[in-house]
Design an enzyme around this catalytic site. Sequence first.
Site, mmCIF file in Angstrom:
data_model
loop_
_atom_site.group_PDB
_atom_site.id
_atom_site.type_symbol
_atom_site.label_atom_id
_atom_site.label_comp_id
_atom_site.label_asym_id
_atom_site.label_seq_id
_atom_site.Cartn_x
_atom_site.Cartn_y
_atom_site.Cartn_z
ATOM 1 N N ASP A 86 0.247 26.264 -12.871
ATOM 2 C CA ASP A 86 -0.876 27.296 -12.860
ATOM 3 C C ASP A 86 -2.116 26.601 -13.163
ATOM 4 O OD1 ASP A 86 -0.634 30.817 -13.513
ATOM 5 O OD2 ASP A 86 -2.496 29.829 -13.563
ATOM 6 N N ILE A 87 -3.387 27.214 -12.909
ATOM 7 C CA ILE A 87 -4.488 26.610 -13.156
ATOM 8 C C ILE A 87 -4.852 26.554 -14.834
ATOM 9 C CG2 ILE A 87 -5.851 26.405 -11.391
ATOM 10 C CD1 ILE A 87 -7.079 29.144 -12.182
ATOM 11 N N ARG A 88 -3.932 27.252 -15.486
ATOM 12 C CA ARG A 88 -4.203 27.592 -16.940
ATOM 13 C C ARG A 88 -2.848 27.665 -17.853
ATOM 14 N NH1 ARG A 88 -3.342 33.266 -18.382
ATOM 15 N NH2 ARG A 88 -2.645 34.274 -16.274
ATOM 16 N N GLY A 102 1.057 34.277 -14.837
ATOM 17 C CA GLY A 102 0.576 35.651 -14.733
ATOM 18 C C GLY A 102 1.531 36.728 -15.220
ATOM 19 N N GLN A 103 1.113 38.011 -14.663
ATOM 20 C CA GLN A 103 1.975 39.022 -15.250
ATOM 21 C C GLN A 103 3.438 39.032 -14.558
ATOM 22 O OE1 GLN A 103 1.060 42.871 -13.546
ATOM 23 N NE2 GLN A 103 2.259 43.956 -15.039
ATOM 24 N N ASP A 152 -3.836 23.262 -8.904
ATOM 25 C CA ASP A 152 -4.646 24.348 -8.079
ATOM 26 C C ASP A 152 -4.275 24.839 -6.926
ATOM 27 O OD1 ASP A 152 -6.526 25.817 -6.952
ATOM 28 O OD2 ASP A 152 -8.115 24.292 -7.422
ATOM 29 N N TYR A 172 -8.692 42.305 -1.365
ATOM 30 C CA TYR A 172 -7.335 42.060 -1.402
ATOM 31 C C TYR A 172 -6.354 42.724 -0.290
ATOM 32 C CZ TYR A 172 -3.310 42.482 -4.461
ATOM 33 O OH TYR A 172 -1.964 42.193 -5.139
ATOM 34 N N GLY A 195 1.254 29.763 -10.038
ATOM 35 C CA GLY A 195 0.605 31.145 -10.618
ATOM 36 C C GLY A 195 1.667 31.598 -11.738
HETATM 37 N N1 LIG Z 1 0.938 43.052 -10.734
HETATM 38 C C1 LIG Z 1 1.058 43.732 -9.966
HETATM 39 O O1 LIG Z 1 0.991 44.963 -9.891
HETATM 40 C C2 LIG Z 1 1.112 43.223 -8.282
HETATM 41 C C3 LIG Z 1 1.378 44.285 -7.364
HETATM 42 C C4 LIG Z 1 1.167 43.779 -5.975
HETATM 43 C C5 LIG Z 1 1.255 42.539 -5.671
HETATM 44 N N2 LIG Z 1 1.032 41.675 -6.711
HETATM 45 C C6 LIG Z 1 1.172 40.318 -6.314
HETATM 46 O O2 LIG Z 1 1.792 39.515 -6.879
HETATM 47 C C7 LIG Z 1 1.275 38.070 -6.953
HETATM 48 C C8 LIG Z 1 1.276 37.886 -8.791
HETATM 49 O O3 LIG Z 1 0.551 38.871 -9.350
HETATM 50 P P1 LIG Z 1 0.367 38.956 -10.964
HETATM 51 O O4 LIG Z 1 0.306 40.515 -11.291
HETATM 52 O O5 LIG Z 1 1.277 37.973 -11.665
HETATM 53 O O6 LIG Z 1 -1.052 38.299 -11.006
HETATM 54 P P2 LIG Z 1 -1.804 37.690 -12.221
HETATM 55 O O7 LIG Z 1 -3.431 37.749 -11.963
HETATM 56 O O8 LIG Z 1 -1.365 38.188 -13.455
HETATM 57 O O9 LIG Z 1 -1.468 36.059 -12.007
HETATM 58 C C9 LIG Z 1 -1.990 35.203 -11.306
HETATM 59 C C10 LIG Z 1 -1.678 33.747 -11.900
HETATM 60 O O10 LIG Z 1 -2.251 32.954 -10.958
HETATM 61 C C11 LIG Z 1 -3.101 32.143 -11.632
HETATM 62 N N3 LIG Z 1 -3.934 31.431 -10.697
HETATM 63 C C12 LIG Z 1 -5.105 32.098 -10.346
HETATM 64 N N4 LIG Z 1 -5.934 30.985 -9.349
HETATM 65 C C13 LIG Z 1 -5.090 29.905 -9.342
HETATM 66 C C14 LIG Z 1 -5.130 28.679 -8.304
HETATM 67 N N5 LIG Z 1 -6.033 28.501 -7.705
HETATM 68 N N6 LIG Z 1 -4.037 27.808 -8.716
HETATM 69 C C15 LIG Z 1 -3.024 28.124 -9.425
HETATM 70 N N7 LIG Z 1 -2.786 29.243 -10.171
HETATM 71 C C16 LIG Z 1 -3.843 30.095 -10.111
HETATM 72 C C17 LIG Z 1 -3.638 32.708 -12.614
HETATM 73 O O11 LIG Z 1 -4.201 31.847 -13.660
HETATM 74 C C18 LIG Z 1 -2.698 33.499 -13.120
HETATM 75 O O12 LIG Z 1 -1.782 33.170 -14.035
HETATM 76 C C19 LIG Z 1 0.070 38.373 -6.587
HETATM 77 O O13 LIG Z 1 0.156 37.712 -5.163
HETATM 78 C C20 LIG Z 1 -0.390 39.618 -6.562
HETATM 79 O O14 LIG Z 1 -1.124 39.931 -5.352
HETATM 80 C C21 LIG Z 1 1.093 41.965 -8.091
#
Ligand SMILES: NC(=O)c1ccc[n+]([C@@H]2O[C@H](COP(=O)([O-])OP(=O)(O)OC[C@H]3O[C@@H](n4cnc5c(N)ncnc54)[C@H](O)[C@@H]3O)[C@@H](O)[C@H]2O)c1
Length: 317
Positions: A35-37, A12-13, A53, A143, A9
Amino acid sequence: MASKILIIGACGQIGTELTMALREKQGKENIIACDIREGSKELMASGPFEIADATNYHQIEDLVIQYEIDEVYLMAAMLSATAEKFPMKGWALNMDSLFHVLNLAKDGKVSKVFWPSSIAVFGPTTPKQNTPQTTIMEPTTVYGISKQAGERWCEYYHRKFGVDVRSIRYPGLISYKTLPGGGTTDYAVEIYHEALKTEKYTSFLKEDTELPMMFMDDAIRATISLMEAPAEKVKIRSSYNLSALNFTPETLAASIQKHIPDFEISYDPDFRQAIADSWPSSIDDSAAREDWGWRHEFDLEKMTSQMLEGIKEVHHV
Ligand SMILES: NC(=O)c1ccc[n+]([C@@H]2O[C@H](COP(=O)([O-])OP(=O)(O)OC[C@H]3O[C@@H](n4cnc5c(N)ncnc54)[C@H](O)[C@@H]3O)[C@@H](O)[C@H]2O)c1
């Protein structure tokens, strides 16, 4: 020798900045992003990347074997607002991916795991102010239920099988490099972009909704420092409370107005208000401070200056 790390992953952010920070620190060839993308140009150009995945055990196991991975950071998940729309998909992604990684560690294929939890593990019956590390947890979102169950499983795998799993309950994370991925605190990122673009923002949370938040640099530093801490200092194997700032949309807007005096905020709460109302306003993170020396660096003023500068630079606004 530097550990070989797999970040699942990674686009992501959080994953994007975590991958860049670890590559900087430990050498790009040691940090495998998947990542998946595909992700940002910067991320894709900075080191090894694979499409995989997180819900497919064999794909993840293959990467672990191919790259001789020691540590996994599992950042793939469906976030709070999106999971309310796709409950079963959210549950499946959040739980299956965690079991795959915990089982790889249980079978001795990786030696250390990072898995993020969230303030969403708390619910309306939890004390809202200065929420303790150990307290009532009755989450009301898909969630939050998945994160709560995940925490129990992490602790179980540690106790029963000796798995070295480490976790943080992140608050809402604020960053400028990558946009947030469908959470309830996304307003606190969007507001900066709109302030610079149009000098106006309509918040989907009410003006007085106070939530715990953190600037991304602090979150990345916390994550790496927890993973580097000696195992005996990591006393909590469910997940650590972590805190930096708490603010409302109104106070955030006021901090932006110090830089952009004409900035105007209005309020039009949607379904995310109920999610925010079920979460704490502030968090007691004394266990993280005592056990592995956590200290935050960014307050609201410092974060606002950095966000406005960063967005101008990266997004050419
Ligand atoms: N951003 C926040 O404010 C926040 C706060 C609390 C907890 N979290 C946790 O931190 C973690 C990361 O969060 P984030 O904000 O970066 O999320 P995000 O949604 O920005 O990134 C998640 C990434 O996972 C990838 N993904 C989705 N399905 C997938 C799969 N099947 N296989 C591989 N990759 C896959 C997506 O393409 C994406 O790039 C998560 O567990 C989230 O719950 C985030």
